[in-house]
Design an enzyme around this catalytic site. Structure first.
Site, PDB file in Angstrom:
ATOM      1  N   SER A 175      -7.639   3.303  -0.974  1.00 16.00           N
ATOM      2  CA  SER A 175      -8.182   5.019  -0.820  1.00 16.00           C
ATOM      3  C   SER A 175      -7.568   5.659  -2.437  1.00 16.00           C
ATOM      4  CB  SER A 175      -8.269   5.411   0.538  1.00 16.00           C
ATOM      5  OG  SER A 175      -7.761   6.259  -0.070  1.00 16.00           O
ATOM      6  N   TYR A 181      -1.801   7.854   6.054  1.00 16.70           N
ATOM      7  CA  TYR A 181      -2.763   7.433   5.877  1.00 16.70           C
ATOM      8  C   TYR A 181      -3.321   6.867   4.042  1.00 16.70           C
ATOM      9  CZ  TYR A 181      -7.931   6.042   4.433  1.00 16.70           C
ATOM     10  OH  TYR A 181      -8.325   5.264   3.716  1.00 16.70           O
TER      11      TYR A 181
END
Length: 253
Positions: free
Chosen positions: A151, A164
């Protein structure tokens, strides 16, 4: 579908295959001729995927699926997956490690320990365990390919995205190390930044966003699937799906 890609006779594992990007990657791989081992917790989503792959095969004659209902937090189950693939096919050609969780969008000091630990368990620990389970099988392929979902959060490290972002940074470090270990083999290993996509995870992260402004996961899947090609030469890089470029370790801001 990715019509120019021929994956006939190849075996592919896709995790998180019951919805979102993983679902459409599995469909694309099957349409290119691969036998897809579709792994996810949600049985209903896997069955829907299987129905669509069978319907496509009735038209094109290509693609099959084996459904594996499995929570990747089940480490012993992940370990058994590699053994089962070896027993049936004797190798693995493609790994798409797509499954992941967001956790919460929150100041780091407010994140509950159990939430942080779950993000690390699913995004990092299970990815490592999956790599460990299938690495010997990918080495037996004449052109093993590993596609590990990352990501842009790993690089932007924006406020409130700490758990995250940290998990995806760890995943990218594993990709780089694994790729360096295998650089003299036919195996090619790359991370992927899918970019903002119309998925349930994105809606959880940015609830006020209009999903219609984001690309559909099927569009992103079509950009990612060519990384499974036996002709691919790049390894140890990040594939940035929005720009369709390989980048060395850092995404553009």
């Amino acid at each position: 579908m990715t019509s120019s890609l021929n994956l006939s006779g190849r075996v592919a594992v896709v995790t998180g295959a019951s919805r979102g990007i993983g679902y459409f990657i599995a469909k694309e791989l099957a349409a290119a001729g691969a036998h897809v081992v579709a792994v996810a917790r949600t049985i209903g989503g896997l069955e829907e995927l299987d129905d669509e792959i069978k319907a496509e095969k009735a038209i094109s004659g290509k693609g099959e699926a084996t459904l594996v209902p499995l929570d990747l937090a089940d480490g012993a189950g992940v370990d058994r997956l590699g053994g089962a693939i070896h027993e049936r096919w004797g190798k693995l050609d493609i790994l798409v490690a797509n499954a992941g969780v967001l956790g919460v969008i929150s100041p780091l000091g407010h994140v509950e320990a159990k939430v942080f630990e779950k993000v690390m368990a699913v995004n990092v620990n299970s990815t490592w365990r999956l790599i460990r389970s299938v690495d010997p099988l990918l080495r037996l392929s004449d052109a093993g390919r590993a596609i590990i979902m990352s990501s842009g959060a790993a690089h932007s490290a924006k406020a409130f995205w700490g758990p995250y972002a940290a998990s995806k940074a760890a995943v990218e470090a594993m990709v780089r190390s694994w790729a360096d270990e295998t650089k003299n083999l036919p195996l090619r290993i790359n991370a992927v930044n899918p970019g903002a996509t119309r998925t349930a995870m994105r809606a959880q992260a940015v609830p006020g966003e209009d999903p219609k402004i984001l690309p559909h996961p099927s569009e992103i899947a079509r950009k990612i699937v060519p990384l499974a090609s036996p002709e691919l030469t790049e390894t140890g890089l990040i594939f940035d799906a929005p720009t369709e470029r390989f980048l060395r370790y850092r995404l553009p801001e």
